[in-house]
Design a protein around this motif. Sequence first.
Motif, mmCIF file in Angstrom:
data_model
loop_
_atom_site.group_PDB
_atom_site.id
_atom_site.type_symbol
_atom_site.label_atom_id
_atom_site.label_comp_id
_atom_site.label_asym_id
_atom_site.label_seq_id
_atom_site.Cartn_x
_atom_site.Cartn_y
_atom_site.Cartn_z
ATOM 1 N N ASP A 17 0.828 -1.199 0.000
ATOM 2 C CA ASP A 17 0.000 0.000 0.000
ATOM 3 C C ASP A 17 0.863 1.249 0.000
ATOM 4 O O ASP A 17 1.624 1.496 0.950
ATOM 5 C CB ASP A 17 -0.911 0.033 1.238
ATOM 6 C CG ASP A 17 -1.987 -1.045 1.172
ATOM 7 O OD1 ASP A 17 -2.335 -1.450 0.053
ATOM 8 O OD2 ASP A 17 -2.454 -1.470 2.235
ATOM 9 N N GLN A 18 0.712 2.033 -1.087
ATOM 10 C CA GLN A 18 1.402 3.309 -1.208
ATOM 11 C C GLN A 18 2.880 3.155 -0.843
ATOM 12 O O GLN A 18 3.592 2.404 -1.452
ATOM 13 C CB GLN A 18 0.714 4.372 -0.335
ATOM 14 C CG GLN A 18 -0.712 4.657 -0.796
ATOM 15 C CD GLN A 18 -0.776 5.219 -2.212
ATOM 16 O OE1 GLN A 18 -0.012 6.072 -2.592
ATOM 17 N NE2 GLN A 18 -1.696 4.685 -3.005
ATOM 18 N N GLU A 19 3.324 3.827 0.228
ATOM 19 C CA GLU A 19 4.734 3.790 0.578
ATOM 20 C C GLU A 19 4.974 2.919 1.808
ATOM 21 O O GLU A 19 5.834 3.206 2.633
ATOM 22 C CB GLU A 19 5.252 5.213 0.807
ATOM 23 C CG GLU A 19 5.131 6.107 -0.410
ATOM 24 C CD GLU A 19 5.654 7.514 -0.172
ATOM 25 O OE1 GLU A 19 6.844 7.654 0.147
ATOM 26 O OE2 GLU A 19 4.872 8.464 -0.340
ATOM 27 N N GLY A 20 4.184 1.825 1.931
ATOM 28 C CA GLY A 20 4.293 0.941 3.069
ATOM 29 C C GLY A 20 5.599 0.171 3.092
ATOM 30 O O GLY A 20 6.341 0.108 2.119
ATOM 31 N N GLN A 21 5.873 -0.467 4.236
ATOM 32 C CA GLN A 21 7.094 -1.246 4.396
ATOM 33 C C GLN A 21 6.908 -2.634 3.799
ATOM 34 O O GLN A 21 5.911 -3.300 4.042
ATOM 35 C CB GLN A 21 7.443 -1.358 5.884
ATOM 36 C CG GLN A 21 7.770 -0.026 6.543
ATOM 37 C CD GLN A 21 9.021 0.595 5.962
ATOM 38 O OE1 GLN A 21 10.032 -0.081 5.773
ATOM 39 N NE2 GLN A 21 8.975 1.881 5.694
ATOM 40 N N PHE A 22 7.878 -3.080 3.010
ATOM 41 C CA PHE A 22 7.773 -4.374 2.349
ATOM 42 C C PHE A 22 7.681 -5.509 3.358
ATOM 43 O O PHE A 22 6.828 -6.385 3.250
ATOM 44 C CB PHE A 22 8.973 -4.593 1.429
ATOM 45 C CG PHE A 22 8.909 -3.783 0.169
ATOM 46 C CD1 PHE A 22 8.268 -4.280 -0.950
ATOM 47 C CD2 PHE A 22 9.465 -2.512 0.108
ATOM 48 C CE1 PHE A 22 8.187 -3.536 -2.115
ATOM 49 C CE2 PHE A 22 9.394 -1.767 -1.057
ATOM 50 C CZ PHE A 22 8.754 -2.272 -2.164
ATOM 51 N N VAL A 23 8.573 -5.513 4.349
ATOM 52 C CA VAL A 23 8.586 -6.619 5.295
ATOM 53 C C VAL A 23 7.316 -6.627 6.136
ATOM 54 O O VAL A 23 6.778 -7.685 6.461
ATOM 55 C CB VAL A 23 9.852 -6.565 6.186
ATOM 56 C CG1 VAL A 23 9.830 -5.323 7.073
ATOM 57 C CG2 VAL A 23 9.979 -7.831 7.019
ATOM 58 N N GLY A 24 6.799 -5.447 6.469
ATOM 59 C CA GLY A 24 5.544 -5.372 7.214
ATOM 60 C C GLY A 24 4.375 -5.902 6.406
ATOM 61 O O GLY A 24 3.487 -6.582 6.920
ATOM 62 N N THR A 25 4.363 -5.588 5.116
ATOM 63 C CA THR A 25 3.315 -6.092 4.232
ATOM 64 C C THR A 25 3.398 -7.604 4.121
ATOM 65 O O THR A 25 2.376 -8.300 4.118
ATOM 66 C CB THR A 25 3.438 -5.461 2.836
ATOM 67 O OG1 THR A 25 3.298 -4.045 2.947
ATOM 68 C CG2 THR A 25 2.354 -5.992 1.902
ATOM 69 N N ALA A 26 4.603 -8.144 4.027
ATOM 70 C CA ALA A 26 4.781 -9.590 3.928
ATOM 71 C C ALA A 26 4.221 -10.284 5.162
ATOM 72 O O ALA A 26 3.486 -11.274 5.062
ATOM 73 C CB ALA A 26 6.258 -9.921 3.751
ATOM 74 N N ALA A 27 4.535 -9.759 6.344
ATOM 75 C CA ALA A 27 4.036 -10.351 7.588
ATOM 76 C C ALA A 27 2.517 -10.270 7.657
ATOM 77 O O ALA A 27 1.839 -11.211 8.088
ATOM 78 C CB ALA A 27 4.664 -9.641 8.792
ATOM 79 N N THR B 167 8.237 -9.591 12.101
ATOM 80 C CA THR B 167 8.985 -9.188 10.907
ATOM 81 C C THR B 167 10.468 -9.555 11.017
ATOM 82 O O THR B 167 11.125 -9.781 10.006
ATOM 83 C CB THR B 167 8.855 -7.675 10.668
ATOM 84 O OG1 THR B 167 9.298 -6.969 11.838
ATOM 85 C CG2 THR B 167 7.399 -7.300 10.386
ATOM 86 N N SER B 168 10.972 -9.640 12.242
ATOM 87 C CA SER B 168 12.382 -9.971 12.435
ATOM 88 C C SER B 168 12.700 -11.402 12.007
ATOM 89 O O SER B 168 13.872 -11.755 11.815
ATOM 90 C CB SER B 168 12.775 -9.780 13.907
ATOM 91 O OG SER B 168 11.986 -10.610 14.747
ATOM 92 N N GLU B 169 11.668 -12.246 11.874
ATOM 93 C CA GLU B 169 11.873 -13.643 11.497
ATOM 94 C C GLU B 169 11.697 -13.870 10.002
ATOM 95 O O GLU B 169 11.733 -15.014 9.532
ATOM 96 C CB GLU B 169 10.923 -14.543 12.284
ATOM 97 C CG GLU B 169 11.173 -14.533 13.794
ATOM 98 C CD GLU B 169 10.249 -15.467 14.546
ATOM 99 O OE1 GLU B 169 9.598 -16.315 13.899
ATOM 100 O OE2 GLU B 169 10.177 -15.349 15.786
ATOM 101 N N LEU B 170 11.493 -12.807 9.248
ATOM 102 C CA LEU B 170 11.366 -12.917 7.802
ATOM 103 C C LEU B 170 12.708 -12.612 7.135
ATOM 104 O O LEU B 170 13.384 -11.652 7.490
ATOM 105 C CB LEU B 170 10.304 -11.943 7.285
ATOM 106 C CG LEU B 170 8.845 -12.293 7.589
ATOM 107 C CD1 LEU B 170 7.938 -11.146 7.167
ATOM 108 C CD2 LEU B 170 8.429 -13.562 6.890
ATOM 109 N N LYS B 171 13.070 -13.422 6.163
ATOM 110 C CA LYS B 171 14.285 -13.200 5.392
ATOM 111 C C LYS B 171 13.900 -12.801 3.978
ATOM 112 O O LYS B 171 13.039 -13.433 3.367
ATOM 113 C CB LYS B 171 15.138 -14.468 5.345
ATOM 114 C CG LYS B 171 15.657 -14.916 6.697
ATOM 115 C CD LYS B 171 16.483 -16.189 6.550
ATOM 116 C CE LYS B 171 17.022 -16.650 7.893
ATOM 117 N NZ LYS B 171 17.815 -17.907 7.746
ATOM 118 N N CYS B 172 14.544 -11.765 3.442
ATOM 119 C CA CYS B 172 14.276 -11.347 2.078
ATOM 120 C C CYS B 172 15.283 -12.024 1.157
ATOM 121 O O CYS B 172 16.463 -11.662 1.132
ATOM 122 C CB CYS B 172 14.358 -9.820 1.934
ATOM 123 S SG CYS B 172 13.920 -9.257 0.268
#
Length: 278
Positions: free
Chosen positions: A147-157, A170-175
Amino acid sequence: MSTFTHPNYAVPITLPAGLSQEQLLEFHPFRSWISTLENSLGLQVQNHSHPFHQDPYVLRSVTVQSFDLFGGKRLGFLKLLAEVTNSAGEKLPGSVFLRGPSVAMLVILIPEDAPVDTDERYVVLTVQPRIPAGSLEVVELPAGMVDQEGQFVGTAAKEIEEELGLKIPTSELKCLSEMAGMSPKSDDGKIQDGNLSRAMYPSAGGCDEYIPIYMHERRVPRDTLSDWTGRLTGLREHGEKISLKLIKMQDLWREGARDAKSLAAVALWESLRREGKL
């Protein structure tokens, strides 16, 4: 229709009825697209070895042809025509569909009773209607729009929680896209188009969308694995009709063969493991 000149790039922009200058300039996918394009065009002049250095291309104009509003008021999708030519009048294809970035999630489940060095892994896929593809049952890696300028990792979670029912910090997600270490320089040291995001571009010939791929791996009780397949998820109020499918990791390339996100995830995961980064 109306026309105005972009305040930063001096490019004439024509708008259809119902779309204002303010709406367009506040639309993050448009801002990101024109900024990236202008930076890329600038590399022609800066880099003497650029193939277009002798006669660089220039963005001459932009014509917005149509747009879609989300919720009746928020700009969501945009279709435009960009005129990009050089002094000889040679033109580059400029039909563009703007929708902005998305994120994809590779969620791997390992049975709790499996050995530490096990290769027994399962991946969660979604099965849902995709009208643009003409199908009501497209099998793919879970994904969602940013959404717009949202955080990628936050969106993934958030997408993992909404579509899969898993709440993951989010700390447990790896890009995986970042871990691949894509470089703006080629092997010979020449500067490439470093303005592009570290992500997979599924349809760069017509769309701006790019998709970084995130990964999460966890152990779960073996008895719960069977509960995943066929589970209904998704936000019904947003028109999401999603069911889940659990497959073996070794079969992801086959089960997700129609899904660019799945194939990219397989390539990144296997290559990073081969290099000892996972």
